[in-house]
Enzyme design. Structure first.
Site, PDB file in Angstrom:
ATOM      1  CB  THR A  12     -12.261   3.860  11.215  1.00  0.00           C
ATOM      2  OG1 THR A  12     -11.907   4.642  10.062  1.00  0.00           O
ATOM      3  CG2 THR A  12     -12.987   4.738  12.209  1.00  0.00           C
ATOM      4  CG  ASP A  14      -6.076  -3.901   8.017  1.00  0.00           C
ATOM      5  OD1 ASP A  14      -6.764  -4.804   8.504  1.00  0.00           O
ATOM      6  OD2 ASP A  14      -4.891  -4.051   7.655  1.00  0.00           O
ATOM      7  CB  ALA A  16      -5.842   2.103  13.428  1.00  0.00           C
ATOM      8  CE  LYS A  17     -11.351  -1.405  12.520  1.00  0.00           C
ATOM      9  NZ  LYS A  17     -12.128  -1.817  11.375  1.00  0.00           N
ATOM     10  CE  LYS A 150       5.039  -0.705   2.356  1.00  0.00           C
ATOM     11  NZ  LYS A 150       5.253  -2.150   2.168  1.00  0.00           N
ATOM     12  CG  ASP A 179      11.292  -0.247   6.608  1.00  0.00           C
ATOM     13  OD1 ASP A 179      11.095  -1.365   7.109  1.00  0.00           O
ATOM     14  OD2 ASP A 179      11.696  -0.099   5.450  1.00  0.00           O
ATOM     15  CG  HIS A 180       6.641  -3.645   9.388  1.00  0.00           C
ATOM     16  ND1 HIS A 180       6.384  -3.531   8.053  1.00  0.00           N
ATOM     17  CD2 HIS A 180       6.661  -4.972   9.649  1.00  0.00           C
ATOM     18  CE1 HIS A 180       6.256  -4.743   7.526  1.00  0.00           C
ATOM     19  NE2 HIS A 180       6.412  -5.643   8.475  1.00  0.00           N
ATOM     20  CE  LYS A 184       9.544  -7.829  10.255  1.00  0.00           C
ATOM     21  NZ  LYS A 184       8.437  -8.714  10.583  1.00  0.00           N
ATOM     22  CG  HIS A 242      10.054  -3.826   4.360  1.00  0.00           C
ATOM     23  ND1 HIS A 242       9.797  -2.746   5.169  1.00  0.00           N
ATOM     24  CD2 HIS A 242       8.839  -4.231   3.894  1.00  0.00           C
ATOM     25  CE1 HIS A 242       8.493  -2.522   5.193  1.00  0.00           C
ATOM     26  NE2 HIS A 242       7.897  -3.396   4.416  1.00  0.00           N
TER      27      HIS A 242
HETATM   28  N1  NDP Z   1      -2.818  -2.494   6.845  1.00  0.00           N
HETATM   29  C1  NDP Z   1      -1.550  -2.840   6.924  1.00  0.00           C
HETATM   30  O1  NDP Z   1      -1.185  -3.951   7.337  1.00  0.00           O
HETATM   31  C2  NDP Z   1      -0.483  -1.878   6.543  1.00  0.00           C
HETATM   32  C3  NDP Z   1      -0.776  -0.605   6.136  1.00  0.00           C
HETATM   33  N2  NDP Z   1       0.229   0.278   5.849  1.00  0.00           N
HETATM   34  C4  NDP Z   1      -0.078   1.652   5.461  1.00  0.00           C
HETATM   35  O2  NDP Z   1      -0.895   2.265   6.446  1.00  0.00           O
HETATM   36  C5  NDP Z   1      -1.779   3.182   5.851  1.00  0.00           C
HETATM   37  C6  NDP Z   1      -3.205   2.813   6.234  1.00  0.00           C
HETATM   38  O3  NDP Z   1      -3.494   1.544   5.760  1.00  0.00           O
HETATM   39  P1  NDP Z   1      -4.808   0.734   6.201  1.00  0.00           P
HETATM   40  O4  NDP Z   1      -5.128   0.967   7.622  1.00  0.00           O
HETATM   41  O5  NDP Z   1      -4.582  -0.641   5.744  1.00  0.00           O
HETATM   42  O6  NDP Z   1      -5.925   1.409   5.299  1.00  0.00           O
HETATM   43  P2  NDP Z   1      -7.510   1.286   5.439  1.00  0.00           P
HETATM   44  O7  NDP Z   1      -8.071   1.483   4.074  1.00  0.00           O
HETATM   45  O8  NDP Z   1      -7.918   0.102   6.224  1.00  0.00           O
HETATM   46  O9  NDP Z   1      -7.889   2.557   6.321  1.00  0.00           O
HETATM   47  C7  NDP Z   1      -7.818   3.853   5.804  1.00  0.00           C
HETATM   48  C8  NDP Z   1      -8.195   4.849   6.877  1.00  0.00           C
HETATM   49  O10 NDP Z   1      -8.192   6.133   6.266  1.00  0.00           O
HETATM   50  C9  NDP Z   1      -9.405   6.791   6.571  1.00  0.00           C
HETATM   51  N3  NDP Z   1      -9.775   7.642   5.453  1.00  0.00           N
HETATM   52  C10 NDP Z   1      -9.978   7.272   4.164  1.00  0.00           C
HETATM   53  N4  NDP Z   1     -10.322   8.349   3.425  1.00  0.00           N
HETATM   54  C11 NDP Z   1     -10.321   9.408   4.264  1.00  0.00           C
HETATM   55  C12 NDP Z   1     -10.594  10.786   4.091  1.00  0.00           C
HETATM   56  N5  NDP Z   1     -10.918  11.310   2.918  1.00  0.00           N
HETATM   57  N6  NDP Z   1     -10.518  11.590   5.172  1.00  0.00           N
HETATM   58  C13 NDP Z   1     -10.184  11.078   6.382  1.00  0.00           C
HETATM   59  N7  NDP Z   1      -9.893   9.779   6.607  1.00  0.00           N
HETATM   60  C14 NDP Z   1      -9.977   8.956   5.558  1.00  0.00           C
HETATM   61  C15 NDP Z   1     -10.422   5.671   6.789  1.00  0.00           C
HETATM   62  O11 NDP Z   1     -11.424   6.102   7.680  1.00  0.00           O
HETATM   63  P3  NDP Z   1     -12.935   6.443   7.225  1.00  0.00           P
HETATM   64  O12 NDP Z   1     -13.315   5.416   6.229  1.00  0.00           O
HETATM   65  O13 NDP Z   1     -13.697   6.412   8.504  1.00  0.00           O
HETATM   66  O14 NDP Z   1     -12.819   7.796   6.675  1.00  0.00           O
HETATM   67  C16 NDP Z   1      -9.573   4.625   7.484  1.00  0.00           C
HETATM   68  O15 NDP Z   1      -9.496   4.892   8.866  1.00  0.00           O
HETATM   69  C17 NDP Z   1      -1.495   3.124   4.350  1.00  0.00           C
HETATM   70  O16 NDP Z   1      -0.552   4.119   4.051  1.00  0.00           O
HETATM   71  C18 NDP Z   1      -0.863   1.754   4.163  1.00  0.00           C
HETATM   72  O17 NDP Z   1       0.000   1.736   3.057  1.00  0.00           O
HETATM   73  C19 NDP Z   1       1.531  -0.088   5.984  1.00  0.00           C
HETATM   74  C20 NDP Z   1       1.907  -1.333   6.367  1.00  0.00           C
HETATM   75  C21 NDP Z   1       0.935  -2.357   6.637  1.00  0.00           C
HETATM   76  O1  LIG Z   2       5.214  -4.055   4.279  1.00  0.00           O
HETATM   77  C1  LIG Z   2       4.852  -5.164   3.964  1.00  0.00           C
HETATM   78  O2  LIG Z   2       5.264  -6.214   4.701  1.00  0.00           O
HETATM   79  C2  LIG Z   2       4.561  -7.442   4.692  1.00  0.00           C
HETATM   80  C3  LIG Z   2       5.528  -8.475   5.273  1.00  0.00           C
HETATM   81  O3  LIG Z   2       5.826  -8.122   6.584  1.00  0.00           O
HETATM   82  P1  LIG Z   2       6.253  -9.215   7.641  1.00  0.00           P
HETATM   83  O4  LIG Z   2       6.465  -8.443   8.883  1.00  0.00           O
HETATM   84  O5  LIG Z   2       5.118 -10.201   7.726  1.00  0.00           O
HETATM   85  O6  LIG Z   2       7.477  -9.873   7.118  1.00  0.00           O
HETATM   86  C4  LIG Z   2       4.128  -7.823   3.304  1.00  0.00           C
HETATM   87  O7  LIG Z   2       3.262  -8.938   3.372  1.00  0.00           O
HETATM   88  C5  LIG Z   2       3.374  -6.691   2.679  1.00  0.00           C
HETATM   89  O8  LIG Z   2       3.068  -7.019   1.334  1.00  0.00           O
HETATM   90  C6  LIG Z   2       4.197  -5.424   2.703  1.00  0.00           C
HETATM   91  O9  LIG Z   2       3.366  -4.329   2.305  1.00  0.00           O
END
Ligand code: NDP
Ligand SMILES: O=C1O[C@H](COP(=O)(O)O)[C@@H](O)[C@H](O)[C@H]1O
Length: 507
Positions: A12, A14, A16-17, A150, A179-180, A184, A242
């Site tokens: 659910t 960010d 994932a979406k 990460k 490591d995204h 690339k 990165h």
């Molecule tokens: N967002 C991004 O652009 C990026 C994120 N990442 C990494 O990806 C990972 C996820 O990030 P992001 O999606 O942004 O985080 P979010 O905070 O948006 O989502 C966190 C997710 O974890 C779930 N969650 C939180 N607590 C629990 C729990 N106790 N048990 C089960 N599920 C739980 C939440 O679901 P619910 O609330 O339904 O439990 C939700 O689906 C992190 O490690 C982040 O560093 C890396 C690069 C980029």
């Molecule tokens: O991992 C991360 O990368 C983004 C930058 O990624 P890019 O693909 O747009 O170059 C960065 O904004 C973010 O802070 C960092 O966690």
């Protein structure tokens, strides 16, 4: 491809979406998912399968660059998605999950291959893997893989601890550390370009290369991520992972038809050859910066200290520039300048290779001569350009620079996550961060973290909308170089357009 259950923790969230669902959808449309493929999404909130599927569809409409309009295709895609409530620390939820997966595998008569994708905060990584082990989710007759986001640790010790804990449940060849930047397309091409072009192969060393500049400039500031970013800064957020990965991918010399094992080994060798920094030397090799207020693309923006939820006293770094040296046969004596920062003038991730100028070195008078440059544009556009010297017949026949540019068409260029998920489904870890290099990266970065902690490195303020503090320019100037392409006027030279072609994804 083998039947797979894709178990998504954080379904659910960010990431994932915005990234995972669009990537899966593109792979589905391109018929790059296994014939038998199902997704089980997990999170704490209560959702029915129907609502979950509707949420996934919604995120595709918002974030997929591919037209997600064909309802038949969409329905077929969404049919593979189920949802189960799981709180990471509730053991009974893992039993329920196991039951659900086994039931599905039985119904579909498939081999129990399971890919566990951890798209949750790092504080949950160890609890989840321990519970996968304990619940029996991992002990299937098929394969199991762990894809982990990460950050991988906060410093050397925490990365080691995390790795030790993960290894209780998964072997190294079952762990895929995302490591995204490694996903690339241009980064994935560095290896191919070097291996398959004798011209590049011949030049890929200290005999011809004067210096290398690796830049990842961002326009965005801290956004809504104060809670995370203010504890990590540019050094942990971008540099340790990165930027060092870009360095490794550029400098490894690979045999033809190299395997992920070759890549892992060569990257490890590069990291071992990286000249170590002592804490006392950090301030002469590393520039630390934080953005102040400024103007970007005509809009005024606040400084870091005025961003929401950032303490007015924060000394967090939003910029880093560093000079590194690789002490091996190929690269000894070539400085590598690496920089990354938030709230810079433009968004650009690129690698510039500046070649030596033998004529200049021999004292010949060619004042107008500019060095040859080979530039890999990684983002936001993908391309390669070469700067050569030519005669300017309109201006007394003097030398002038000429660019030969090739720019990749943006249509159908796969997203980083698409590449990475596809590789993980194939069990190919070539473009993931292996433990050896992650440990060595933290080892290299640790003295910088220590020097920052002890305030041994000045924190330079730079105006938002610039290329960072002036001290970053001095880092190169003291070696007789400058950052290329900071001044747009440099690019206003004659351009010979390369052929633009569409990227084919039918491999
Ligand atoms: N967002 C991004 O652009 C990026 C994120 N990442 C990494 O990806 C990972 C996820 O990030 P992001 O999606 O942004 O985080 P979010 O905070 O948006 O989502 C966190 C997710 O974890 C779930 N969650 C939180 N607590 C629990 C729990 N106790 N048990 C089960 N599920 C739980 C939440 O679901 P619910 O609330 O339904 O439990 C939700 O689906 C992190 O490690 C982040 O560093 C890396 C690069 C980029
Ligand atoms: O991992 C991360 O990368 C983004 C930058 O990624 P890019 O693909 O747009 O170059 C960065 O904004 C973010 O802070 C960092 O966690």
């Amino acid at each position: 491809m083998e039947a797979t259950t894709f178990v998504l923790f954080g379904a659910t969230g960010d990431l994932a979406k915005r990234k995972i669902y669009p990537a899966l959808y593109n792979l589905f449309v391109d018929q790059k998912l296994p014939q038998s493929f199902s997704v089980i999404g997990l999170g704490r909130r209560e959702l029915s399968d129907k609502t979950f599927q509707a949420n996934v569809e919604q995120s595709l409409l918002m974030f997929s660059r591919r037209e997600a309009k064909d309802p038949v295709l969409m329905n077929n895609f969404l049919r593979a998605f189920r949802y189960s409530v799981l709180d990471v620390s509730r053991k009974e939820d893992y039993q329920k999950l196991l039951h659900l997966i086994e039931q599905q595998e039985e119904e579909q008569r498939t081999v129990p291959n399971r890919m566990f994708y951890l798209s949750v905060g790092p504080e949950f990584f160890e609890t989840i893997t321990a519970n996968i082990l304990e619940s029996g989710l991992g002990s299937a007759n098929g394969w199991k893989r762990l894809v982990i986001e990460k950050p991988f640790g906060h410093d050397l010790q925490s990365a080691r601890d995390l790795n030790e804990n993960l290894s209780k449940a998964f072997k190294e060849d079952e762990i895929f550390r995302v490591d995204h930047y490694l996903g690339k397309p241009m980064v994935q091409k560095l290896e191919v370009l070097q291996q398959n072009n004798p011209v590049l192969q011949a030049l890929w060393n200290n005999r011809y290369i004067a210096n290398v500049q690796i830049t990842a400039n961002e326009i965005v500031g801290v956004e809504e991520r104060a809670g995370y970013y203010d504890h990590v800064g540019a050094i942990r957020d971008m540099f340790q992972n990165h930027m060092l990965q870009l360095l490794m991918m550029l400098t490894i010399h690979l045999p033809n038809n190299s395997t992920s094992e070759n890549i892992r080994f060569k990257k490890k060798q590069v990291m071992e050859s990286l000249e170590k920094l002592q804490k006392e030397d950090v301030k002469s090799h590393v520039i630390r910066g934080q953005y102040g207020p400024g103007t970007i693309e005509g809009k005024t923006v606040v400084g870091y200290l005025s961003e929401p939820n950032i303490a007015a006293t924060s000394r967090n770094d939003t910029f880093i520039a560093a000079k590194l040296q690789i002490d091996n046969y190929f690269w000894r004596g070539v400085p590598f300048y690496i920089r990354t920062g938030k709230r810079m003038k433009d968004k650009s991730t690129r690698i510039v290779i500046e070649f030596k100028e033998p004529l200049k070195q021999s004292g010949a008078n060619h004042d107008n001569k500019t060095p040859n440059l080979l530039v890999f544009e990684i983002s936001p556009h993908e391309g390669i350009s070469l700067q050569l010297n030519t005669r300017d017949h309109l201006n007394k026949g003097e030398l002038k620079p000429m660019h030969i540019d090739f720019r990749e068409s943006r249509d159908h260029v796969p997203e980083a996550y698409e590449n990475l998920i596809s590789h993980a489904l194939h069990g190919d870890s070539a473009f993931f961060a292996h433990w050896d290099e992650v440990e060595l990266s933290w080892q290299w970065v640790q003295p910088i973290l220590d020097a920052y902690e002890e305030n041994q490195v000045p924190l330079h303020l730079y105006a938002a909308g610039t290329y960072g503090p002036a001290e970053s320019d001095d880092l190169l100037a003291q070696d007789g170089y400058h950052w290329w392409f900071d001044d747009k006027s440099e690019q206003e030279v004659e351009t010979i357009k390369g052929e633009h072609y569409a990227y084919h994804t039918n491999d």
